[in-house]
Design a protein around this motif. Structure first.
Motif, mmCIF file in Angstrom:
data_model
loop_
_atom_site.group_PDB
_atom_site.id
_atom_site.type_symbol
_atom_site.label_atom_id
_atom_site.label_comp_id
_atom_site.label_asym_id
_atom_site.label_seq_id
_atom_site.Cartn_x
_atom_site.Cartn_y
_atom_site.Cartn_z
ATOM 1 N N PRO A 1 0.675 -1.334 0.068
ATOM 2 C CA PRO A 1 -0.329 -0.085 0.090
ATOM 3 C C PRO A 1 0.939 1.406 0.148
ATOM 4 O O PRO A 1 0.256 2.298 -0.522
ATOM 5 C CB PRO A 1 -0.761 0.036 1.239
ATOM 6 C CG PRO A 1 0.053 -1.034 2.149
ATOM 7 C CD PRO A 1 0.502 -1.888 1.294
ATOM 8 N N THR A 2 2.050 1.327 0.283
ATOM 9 C CA THR A 2 2.874 2.515 0.458
ATOM 10 C C THR A 2 4.215 2.389 -0.211
ATOM 11 O O THR A 2 4.843 3.417 -0.572
ATOM 12 C CB THR A 2 3.081 2.903 1.989
ATOM 13 O OG1 THR A 2 4.094 1.637 2.578
ATOM 14 C CG2 THR A 2 1.866 2.957 2.572
ATOM 15 N N TYR A 3 4.536 1.208 -0.590
ATOM 16 C CA TYR A 3 5.917 1.087 -1.307
ATOM 17 C C TYR A 3 5.714 1.560 -2.844
ATOM 18 O O TYR A 3 4.660 1.497 -3.431
ATOM 19 C CB TYR A 3 6.303 -0.452 -1.324
ATOM 20 C CG TYR A 3 7.618 -0.424 -1.821
ATOM 21 C CD1 TYR A 3 8.847 -0.549 -1.019
ATOM 22 C CD2 TYR A 3 7.912 -0.640 -3.210
ATOM 23 C CE1 TYR A 3 10.192 -0.916 -1.232
ATOM 24 C CE2 TYR A 3 9.313 -0.813 -3.587
ATOM 25 C CZ TYR A 3 10.428 -0.999 -2.689
ATOM 26 O OH TYR A 3 11.647 -1.061 -2.958
ATOM 27 N N SER A 4 6.879 2.488 -3.216
ATOM 28 C CA SER A 4 6.729 2.899 -4.750
ATOM 29 C C SER A 4 8.033 2.404 -5.426
ATOM 30 O O SER A 4 9.122 2.676 -4.908
ATOM 31 C CB SER A 4 6.791 4.396 -4.634
ATOM 32 O OG SER A 4 7.217 4.892 -5.877
ATOM 33 N N ILE A 5 7.891 1.649 -6.342
ATOM 34 C CA ILE A 5 9.061 0.971 -7.258
ATOM 35 C C ILE A 5 9.890 2.509 -7.893
ATOM 36 O O ILE A 5 10.863 2.410 -7.847
ATOM 37 C CB ILE A 5 8.770 0.290 -8.195
ATOM 38 C CG1 ILE A 5 8.293 -1.237 -7.559
ATOM 39 C CG2 ILE A 5 9.734 -0.241 -9.484
ATOM 40 C CD1 ILE A 5 8.175 -2.475 -8.466
ATOM 41 N N ALA A 6 8.975 3.384 -8.201
ATOM 42 C CA ALA A 6 9.618 4.416 -8.789
ATOM 43 C C ALA A 6 10.241 5.159 -7.614
ATOM 44 O O ALA A 6 11.584 5.757 -8.287
ATOM 45 C CB ALA A 6 8.549 5.411 -9.299
ATOM 46 N N GLU A 7 10.055 5.184 -6.429
ATOM 47 C CA GLU A 7 10.839 5.849 -5.504
ATOM 48 C C GLU A 7 12.050 4.974 -5.415
ATOM 49 O O GLU A 7 13.250 5.531 -5.075
ATOM 50 C CB GLU A 7 10.271 6.002 -4.180
ATOM 51 C CG GLU A 7 10.924 6.520 -3.273
ATOM 52 C CD GLU A 7 11.462 7.878 -3.401
ATOM 53 O OE1 GLU A 7 12.351 8.381 -2.664
ATOM 54 O OE2 GLU A 7 10.888 8.709 -4.219
ATOM 55 N N ALA A 8 12.064 3.720 -5.444
ATOM 56 C CA ALA A 8 13.300 2.781 -5.012
ATOM 57 C C ALA A 8 14.261 3.219 -6.370
ATOM 58 O O ALA A 8 15.474 3.192 -5.943
ATOM 59 C CB ALA A 8 12.784 1.571 -4.965
ATOM 60 N N ILE A 9 13.758 3.166 -7.350
ATOM 61 C CA ILE A 9 14.512 3.559 -8.488
ATOM 62 C C ILE A 9 15.163 4.790 -8.316
ATOM 63 O O ILE A 9 16.659 5.169 -8.764
ATOM 64 C CB ILE A 9 13.780 3.423 -9.878
ATOM 65 C CG1 ILE A 9 13.264 2.016 -10.283
ATOM 66 C CG2 ILE A 9 14.728 3.903 -11.113
ATOM 67 C CD1 ILE A 9 12.499 1.812 -11.354
ATOM 68 N N ARG A 10 14.569 5.765 -8.141
ATOM 69 C CA ARG A 10 15.149 7.038 -7.851
ATOM 70 C C ARG A 10 16.364 7.195 -6.826
ATOM 71 O O ARG A 10 17.103 7.881 -7.089
ATOM 72 C CB ARG A 10 13.693 8.002 -7.515
ATOM 73 C CG ARG A 10 14.263 9.548 -7.564
ATOM 74 C CD ARG A 10 13.354 10.304 -6.466
ATOM 75 N NE ARG A 10 13.795 9.813 -4.859
ATOM 76 C CZ ARG A 10 14.721 10.404 -4.354
ATOM 77 N NH1 ARG A 10 15.708 10.837 -4.660
ATOM 78 N NH2 ARG A 10 14.942 9.644 -3.155
ATOM 79 N N ALA A 11 15.936 6.494 -5.763
ATOM 80 C CA ALA A 11 16.900 6.499 -4.606
ATOM 81 C C ALA A 11 18.249 5.878 -5.166
ATOM 82 O O ALA A 11 19.304 6.193 -4.842
ATOM 83 C CB ALA A 11 16.181 5.822 -3.295
ATOM 84 N N ALA A 12 18.056 4.723 -5.901
ATOM 85 C CA ALA A 12 19.241 3.980 -6.523
ATOM 86 C C ALA A 12 19.801 4.954 -7.433
ATOM 87 O O ALA A 12 21.201 4.821 -7.170
ATOM 88 C CB ALA A 12 18.712 2.845 -7.094
ATOM 89 N N LEU A 13 19.248 5.461 -8.274
ATOM 90 C CA LEU A 13 20.103 6.383 -9.004
ATOM 91 C C LEU A 13 20.684 7.455 -8.425
ATOM 92 O O LEU A 13 21.807 7.855 -8.847
ATOM 93 C CB LEU A 13 18.958 6.782 -10.180
ATOM 94 C CG LEU A 13 18.479 5.770 -11.267
ATOM 95 C CD1 LEU A 13 17.241 6.407 -12.148
ATOM 96 C CD2 LEU A 13 19.593 5.243 -12.182
ATOM 97 N N GLU A 14 20.053 8.083 -7.455
ATOM 98 C CA GLU A 14 20.428 9.234 -6.743
ATOM 99 C C GLU A 14 21.641 9.081 -6.127
ATOM 100 O O GLU A 14 22.572 9.689 -5.995
ATOM 101 C CB GLU A 14 19.352 9.760 -5.872
ATOM 102 C CG GLU A 14 19.727 10.874 -5.178
ATOM 103 C CD GLU A 14 19.868 12.462 -5.907
ATOM 104 O OE1 GLU A 14 20.165 13.257 -5.880
ATOM 105 O OE2 GLU A 14 19.283 12.227 -7.143
ATOM 106 N N GLU A 15 21.827 8.043 -5.377
ATOM 107 C CA GLU A 15 22.871 7.381 -4.395
ATOM 108 C C GLU A 15 23.972 7.444 -5.366
ATOM 109 O O GLU A 15 25.260 7.368 -4.822
ATOM 110 C CB GLU A 15 22.646 6.458 -3.776
ATOM 111 C CG GLU A 15 22.722 5.207 -4.524
ATOM 112 C CD GLU A 15 22.208 3.945 -3.270
ATOM 113 O OE1 GLU A 15 22.044 3.778 -2.419
ATOM 114 O OE2 GLU A 15 22.271 2.666 -3.944
ATOM 115 N N ASP A 16 23.976 6.972 -6.563
ATOM 116 C CA ASP A 16 25.092 6.796 -7.726
ATOM 117 C C ASP A 16 25.774 7.878 -8.099
ATOM 118 O O ASP A 16 26.998 8.055 -8.434
ATOM 119 C CB ASP A 16 24.668 6.032 -8.845
ATOM 120 C CG ASP A 16 25.258 4.748 -9.088
ATOM 121 O OD1 ASP A 16 26.326 4.419 -8.112
ATOM 122 O OD2 ASP A 16 25.315 4.157 -10.242
ATOM 123 N N ILE A 17 25.133 9.269 -8.041
ATOM 124 C CA ILE A 17 25.544 10.449 -8.588
ATOM 125 C C ILE A 17 25.688 11.455 -7.633
ATOM 126 O O ILE A 17 26.408 12.813 -7.873
ATOM 127 C CB ILE A 17 24.888 11.099 -9.845
ATOM 128 C CG1 ILE A 17 23.365 11.087 -9.522
ATOM 129 C CG2 ILE A 17 24.993 10.010 -11.096
ATOM 130 C CD1 ILE A 17 22.699 11.917 -10.792
#
Length: 348
Positions: A60-76
């Motif tokens: 109900p609260t998990y967002s795959i888009a947010e998980a992807i965003r966080a993974a991309l963000e931590e890389d750059i």
């Protein structure tokens, strides 16, 4: 393209001015890759909108888009991909392929499309395998075309998700085949922040999902029983809570560790004065094969049964023959061996 620089994955948009100025002098040489036997190419932005071959579980609260965003963000961080910025001209176009370097079950294909779309929706992609398909060592199963910066920006995040998910799916497939007729389940022993992708990979591998979290099923385990005072007290309290909160669709699982505790649960099921209507499953934790088979016989199909503890590829077949409904294994997600997949690029 404008699309490539407006999203999280846009390295150039993150780079300091001194690095952006250097990119035109960088080398565009990258390792070559054999072309995948591709079907029609599709924009990643469009591919990401396609329904997955195997749907993700609901949270109900998990967002795959947010998980992807966080993974991309931590890389750059707030800098950018300085390896690409310093070596590859921004306008360089490349083709990349995904290569299986081990046998296994592919998982994360649908999620990979979303990663590519988040970085650069104009990258085009074609797949010859989908989630749930078997891959063999040496299979080239995906081709991508687009800006080299975009492909390399997505590379590690895409591989991190796909390799982990494919490893989970591969082990799940092996265990599920061996466990039949019992059904394999995972547990909540997932990587923090990756609960949904981990459980999605179990579905891809042919297993089923246990509860998603602490919110969607009451699981009365040994510590709950100890804190409540008894199995009966815990069951009574759980039913009272469900009734008070109008949670009619939530089920209860009770853990047992001994045949004496199995007898206690059976007595509660037989006692018309005790509400056990929501008790749908009993866990048989770390029991012998003989005790599991006897417990299944004693319950007589009134509730589902779940074997847990000491579940390995070597033991799961025998456990499955005891008659239990489910077999749960934390190893599916907490001890996963990633499937070896590589991304290889050539410049057009």
């Amino acid at each position: 393209s404008a699309a490539a620089t407006r999203v999280l994955g846009a390295s150039a948009a993150r780079a300091p001015a001194r690095l952006r100025a250097q990119t035109s002098r960088g080398s565009s040489a990258v390792s070559r890759a054999s072309a995948a036997p591709s079907s029609d190419m599709m924009r990643a932005g469009d591919a990401a909108l396609l329904p997955p071959a195997i749907a993700a579980p609901h949270h109900p609260t998990y967002s795959i888009a947010e998980a992807i965003r966080a993974a991309l963000e931590e890389d750059i961080a707030d800098v950018g991909d300085i390896s690409c910025l310093s070596t590859i001209p921004l306008e360089t176009e490349s083709t990349a392929t995904l290569l299986a370097k081990a046998d296994g079950v592919l998982a994360g294909q649908a999620l990979a499309n979303q990663i590519l779309a988040a970085v650069d929706p104009d990258v085009t992609v074609a797949w010859t395998k989908k989630d749930g398909d078997s891959v063999k060592y040496g299979d080239v199963f995906c081709e991508m075309r687009g800006k080299a910066h975009s492909i390399l920006r997505a590379e590690r995040v895409l591989l991190n998700f796909m390799q982990r998910m494919s490893g989970i799916a591969t082990l799940t497939r092996k265990m599920a085949d061996a466990a039949a007729p019992a059904t394999m389940l995972e547990t909540r022993k997932t990587v923090p922040g990756l609960r949904l992708p981990d459980k999605w990979a179990v579905l891809v591998g042919g297993g089923k999902n246990h509860r998603m979290g602490l919110f969607d099923m009451i699981m009365i385990k040994d510590n709950h029983i100890a804190a409540s005072g008894s199995i009966e007290a815990a069951v009574r309290n759980a039913h009272a809570y469900l009734q008070a909160n109008a949670m009619d669709d939530v089920k209860i699982e009770v853990e047992t560790r001994t045949m004496d505790e199995v007898a206690v649960v059976i007595a509660l099921l037989d006692d018309e004065a005790v509400d056990t209507s929501a008790v749908s499953r009993v866990m048989l934790d770390n029991m012998s094969l003989e005790d599991m088979a006897e417990a299944v016989r004693m319950f007589g199909g009134r509730v589902e049964t779940e074997a847990s503890g000491n579940v390995t590829l070597e033991t799961v077949h025998a456990i499955g023959q005891t008659g239990v409904t489910f077999i749960s294994s934390g190893a599916l997600t907490h001890s996963v061996t990633a499937l070896d997949i590589s991304l290889n690029v050539e410049t057009r």
